[in-house]
Design an enzyme around this catalytic site. Structure first.
Site, PDB file in Angstrom:
ATOM      1  N   MET A  81      60.054  65.946  79.466  1.00 31.87           N
ATOM      2  CA  MET A  81      59.997  65.859  78.010  1.00 31.87           C
ATOM      3  C   MET A  81      61.417  65.726  77.471  1.00 31.87           C
ATOM      4  O   MET A  81      62.300  66.516  77.814  1.00 31.87           O
ATOM      5  CB  MET A  81      59.337  67.104  77.424  1.00 31.87           C
ATOM      6  CG  MET A  81      57.848  67.224  77.712  1.00 31.87           C
ATOM      7  SD  MET A  81      56.865  65.872  77.006  1.00 31.87           S
ATOM      8  CE  MET A  81      57.215  66.045  75.250  1.00 31.87           C
ATOM      9  N   MET A 141      48.892  69.197  76.385  1.00 26.25           N
ATOM     10  CA  MET A 141      49.802  70.183  75.800  1.00 26.25           C
ATOM     11  C   MET A 141      48.949  71.333  75.286  1.00 26.25           C
ATOM     12  O   MET A 141      48.824  71.567  74.084  1.00 26.25           O
ATOM     13  CB  MET A 141      50.627  69.531  74.690  1.00 26.25           C
ATOM     14  CG  MET A 141      51.684  68.582  75.230  1.00 26.25           C
ATOM     15  SD  MET A 141      52.583  67.711  73.937  1.00 26.25           S
ATOM     16  CE  MET A 141      51.601  66.208  73.861  1.00 26.25           C
ATOM     17  N   ASP A 188      59.127  61.248  78.060  1.00 26.08           N
ATOM     18  CA  ASP A 188      58.341  61.222  76.821  1.00 26.08           C
ATOM     19  C   ASP A 188      59.116  61.935  75.717  1.00 26.08           C
ATOM     20  O   ASP A 188      59.464  63.109  75.858  1.00 26.08           O
ATOM     21  CB  ASP A 188      57.001  61.925  77.063  1.00 26.08           C
ATOM     22  CG  ASP A 188      56.110  61.947  75.827  1.00 26.08           C
ATOM     23  OD1 ASP A 188      56.466  61.329  74.813  1.00 26.08           O
ATOM     24  OD2 ASP A 188      55.044  62.592  75.894  1.00 26.08           O
ATOM     25  N   GLY A 189      59.387  61.194  74.631  1.00 23.09           N
ATOM     26  CA  GLY A 189      60.014  61.815  73.474  1.00 23.09           C
ATOM     27  C   GLY A 189      61.230  61.061  72.988  1.00 23.09           C
ATOM     28  O   GLY A 189      62.272  61.087  73.644  1.00 23.09           O
ATOM     29  N   GLY A 190      61.102  60.377  71.885  1.00 22.15           N
ATOM     30  CA  GLY A 190      62.235  59.663  71.315  1.00 22.15           C
ATOM     31  C   GLY A 190      62.687  58.462  72.112  1.00 22.15           C
ATOM     32  O   GLY A 190      63.805  57.968  71.924  1.00 22.15           O
ATOM     33  N   ASP A 213      48.045  62.163  73.914  1.00 23.19           N
ATOM     34  CA  ASP A 213      48.612  63.498  73.704  1.00 23.19           C
ATOM     35  C   ASP A 213      47.538  64.449  73.199  1.00 23.19           C
ATOM     36  O   ASP A 213      47.086  64.347  72.052  1.00 23.19           O
ATOM     37  CB  ASP A 213      49.753  63.426  72.688  1.00 23.19           C
ATOM     38  CG  ASP A 213      50.966  62.700  73.244  1.00 23.19           C
ATOM     39  OD1 ASP A 213      51.522  63.163  74.243  1.00 23.19           O
ATOM     40  OD2 ASP A 213      51.357  61.670  72.665  1.00 23.19           O
ATOM     41  N   HIS A 237      47.968  63.695  78.628  1.00 20.63           N
ATOM     42  CA  HIS A 237      49.019  64.724  78.626  1.00 20.63           C
ATOM     43  C   HIS A 237      48.470  65.959  77.914  1.00 20.63           C
ATOM     44  O   HIS A 237      48.332  65.974  76.690  1.00 20.63           O
ATOM     45  CB  HIS A 237      50.246  64.151  77.911  1.00 20.63           C
ATOM     46  CG  HIS A 237      51.389  65.091  77.792  1.00 20.63           C
ATOM     47  ND1 HIS A 237      52.491  64.810  77.019  1.00 20.63           N
ATOM     48  CD2 HIS A 237      51.630  66.305  78.344  1.00 20.63           C
ATOM     49  CE1 HIS A 237      53.353  65.807  77.095  1.00 20.63           C
ATOM     50  NE2 HIS A 237      52.840  66.727  77.886  1.00 20.63           N
ATOM     51  N   MET A 256      46.715  68.139  72.103  1.00 25.62           N
ATOM     52  CA  MET A 256      47.397  69.353  71.637  1.00 25.62           C
ATOM     53  C   MET A 256      46.371  70.345  71.094  1.00 25.62           C
ATOM     54  O   MET A 256      45.415  69.942  70.430  1.00 25.62           O
ATOM     55  CB  MET A 256      48.406  69.008  70.549  1.00 25.62           C
ATOM     56  CG  MET A 256      49.413  67.943  70.931  1.00 25.62           C
ATOM     57  SD  MET A 256      50.608  67.660  69.599  1.00 25.62           S
ATOM     58  CE  MET A 256      51.412  66.164  70.199  1.00 25.62           C
ATOM     59  N   SER A 286      52.136  55.714  73.206  1.00 25.13           N
ATOM     60  CA  SER A 286      51.406  56.911  72.799  1.00 25.13           C
ATOM     61  C   SER A 286      50.547  56.650  71.578  1.00 25.13           C
ATOM     62  O   SER A 286      51.046  56.237  70.525  1.00 25.13           O
ATOM     63  CB  SER A 286      52.392  58.044  72.494  1.00 25.13           C
ATOM     64  OG  SER A 286      51.710  59.139  71.934  1.00 25.13           O
ATOM     65  N   HIS A 345      49.022  56.424  76.706  1.00 27.32           N
ATOM     66  CA  HIS A 345      49.382  57.844  76.740  1.00 27.32           C
ATOM     67  C   HIS A 345      48.599  58.581  75.665  1.00 27.32           C
ATOM     68  O   HIS A 345      48.650  58.229  74.481  1.00 27.32           O
ATOM     69  CB  HIS A 345      50.885  58.010  76.500  1.00 27.32           C
ATOM     70  CG  HIS A 345      51.382  59.394  76.781  1.00 27.32           C
ATOM     71  ND1 HIS A 345      51.625  59.862  78.059  1.00 27.32           N
ATOM     72  CD2 HIS A 345      51.691  60.416  75.946  1.00 27.32           C
ATOM     73  CE1 HIS A 345      52.061  61.097  77.997  1.00 27.32           C
ATOM     74  NE2 HIS A 345      52.105  61.473  76.723  1.00 27.32           N
ATOM     75  N   GLY A 400      56.121  56.000  71.279  1.00 27.25           N
ATOM     76  CA  GLY A 400      55.168  56.055  70.191  1.00 27.25           C
ATOM     77  C   GLY A 400      55.633  55.259  68.996  1.00 27.25           C
ATOM     78  O   GLY A 400      55.282  54.095  68.824  1.00 27.25           O
ATOM     79  N   GLY A 445      54.972  68.663  70.568  1.00 29.35           N
ATOM     80  CA  GLY A 445      54.184  69.135  69.449  1.00 29.35           C
ATOM     81  C   GLY A 445      54.097  68.169  68.297  1.00 29.35           C
ATOM     82  O   GLY A 445      53.141  68.215  67.521  1.00 29.35           O
ATOM     83  N   PHE A 446      55.070  67.275  68.180  1.00 29.08           N
ATOM     84  CA  PHE A 446      55.075  66.325  67.069  1.00 29.08           C
ATOM     85  C   PHE A 446      55.646  64.998  67.525  1.00 29.08           C
ATOM     86  O   PHE A 446      56.556  64.956  68.357  1.00 29.08           O
ATOM     87  CB  PHE A 446      55.920  66.847  65.897  1.00 29.08           C
ATOM     88  CG  PHE A 446      55.429  68.132  65.309  1.00 29.08           C
ATOM     89  CD1 PHE A 446      54.416  68.137  64.363  1.00 29.08           C
ATOM     90  CD2 PHE A 446      55.963  69.341  65.714  1.00 29.08           C
ATOM     91  CE1 PHE A 446      53.954  69.324  63.822  1.00 29.08           C
ATOM     92  CE2 PHE A 446      55.509  70.539  65.180  1.00 29.08           C
ATOM     93  CZ  PHE A 446      54.500  70.537  64.230  1.00 29.08           C
ATOM     94  N   GLY A 447      55.147  63.901  66.965  1.00 29.42           N
ATOM     95  CA  GLY A 447      55.707  62.589  67.240  1.00 29.42           C
ATOM     96  C   GLY A 447      56.912  62.328  66.350  1.00 29.42           C
ATOM     97  O   GLY A 447      57.138  63.021  65.360  1.00 29.42           O
ATOM     98  N   GLY A 448      57.694  61.333  66.710  1.00 27.00           N
ATOM     99  CA  GLY A 448      58.785  60.898  65.858  1.00 27.00           C
ATOM    100  C   GLY A 448      60.072  61.688  65.964  1.00 27.00           C
ATOM    101  O   GLY A 448      60.971  61.515  65.134  1.00 27.00           O
TER     102      GLY A 448
END
Length: 218
Positions: free
Chosen positions: A136, A67, A174-176, A34, A65, A36, A7, A32, A196, A141-144
């Site tokens: 998801m 969002m 996607d996510g963590g 993102d 993606h 938003m 990402s 990827h 990411g 809404g946020f990375g990390g």
């Protein structure tokens, strides 16, 4: 082994060109992106002009993606900008089937993203119209953010849904996602992993890509 789509949300925003060159050399399968809007999610990132700029700098498929609220308004613009895959959130679409048709009519692969608390049931009547399902594993809404463990079972169920269709549908998470949980996700049936921070904040990003893809599992 899975595909990986690092990402750009975690890359250095002032030098995307270098990030894309690195991803090509390091064995990434896609990029990827993102998008938003500050409405569907609290953050704002980038839009169609950035996708068009990225398209000029890489041959890797752009996994876009969206969002954003009511994404059908923007499908044509992102397709024209160079997206290869356009994924929309089921929660953001008033008419999900219509939006998926819009994406396919523009020659892109159509994806549906589901937030962690959204059940897989919403996909029941559009399985013939999707090319990708995105589970998801954080709230968007946020990375990390940290991976939500309950999504692992959701991935298993989604894999079974896909198998029952007899179609080739990518199952993306996607996510963590990181080197620790990637093997479990691949075992559960994930075929495309978004990472990411696990890539761009790693001391050895290229090795992280190999490990997350599962190269070391062979």
């Amino acid at each position: 082994m899975a595909l990986i789509a690092p990402s750009l949300l975690s890359a250095e925003f002032t030098n995307f060109a270098a990030a894309l060159e690195f991803l090509e050399q390091a064995g990434a399968d896609m990029v990827h992106c993102d998008v938003m809007d500050g409405l569907f999610v609290p953050n704002i990132t980038f839009g169609q002009p950035m996708i068009a700029a990225l398209r000029k700098k890489t041959k890797l498929p752009l996994d876009v993606h969206l969002m954003v609220q009511d994404p059908g308004r923007y499908v044509a613009e992102f397709a024209d900008a160079g997206a290869d895959i356009i994924t929309v959130h089921a929660e953001a679409c008033t008419h999900l089937h219509r939006t998926l048709q819009q994406i396919r009519e523009k020659g892109c692969k159509a994806g549906v993203a589901l937030n962690p608390a959204t059940p897989l049931d919403v996909l029941e009547y559009v399985m013939n119209d999707v090319d990708l399902i995105l589970c998801m594993s954080v709230n968007p809404g946020f990375g990390g953010q940290k991976f939500i463990p309950a999504v692992l079972e959701k991935v298993r169920k989604a894999a079974k849904m896909i198998a029952s269709t007899g179609r080739e549908i990518l199952l993306e998470v996607d996510g963590g996602v990181n080197e620790e949980n990637a093997p479990e996700l691949i075992k559960a049936g994930a075929t495309l992993l978004v990472a990411g921070n696990a890539v761009f904040k790693n001391t050895d990003p290229a090795a992280a890509i190999r490990h997350i893809k599962g190269d070391t599992l062979l």
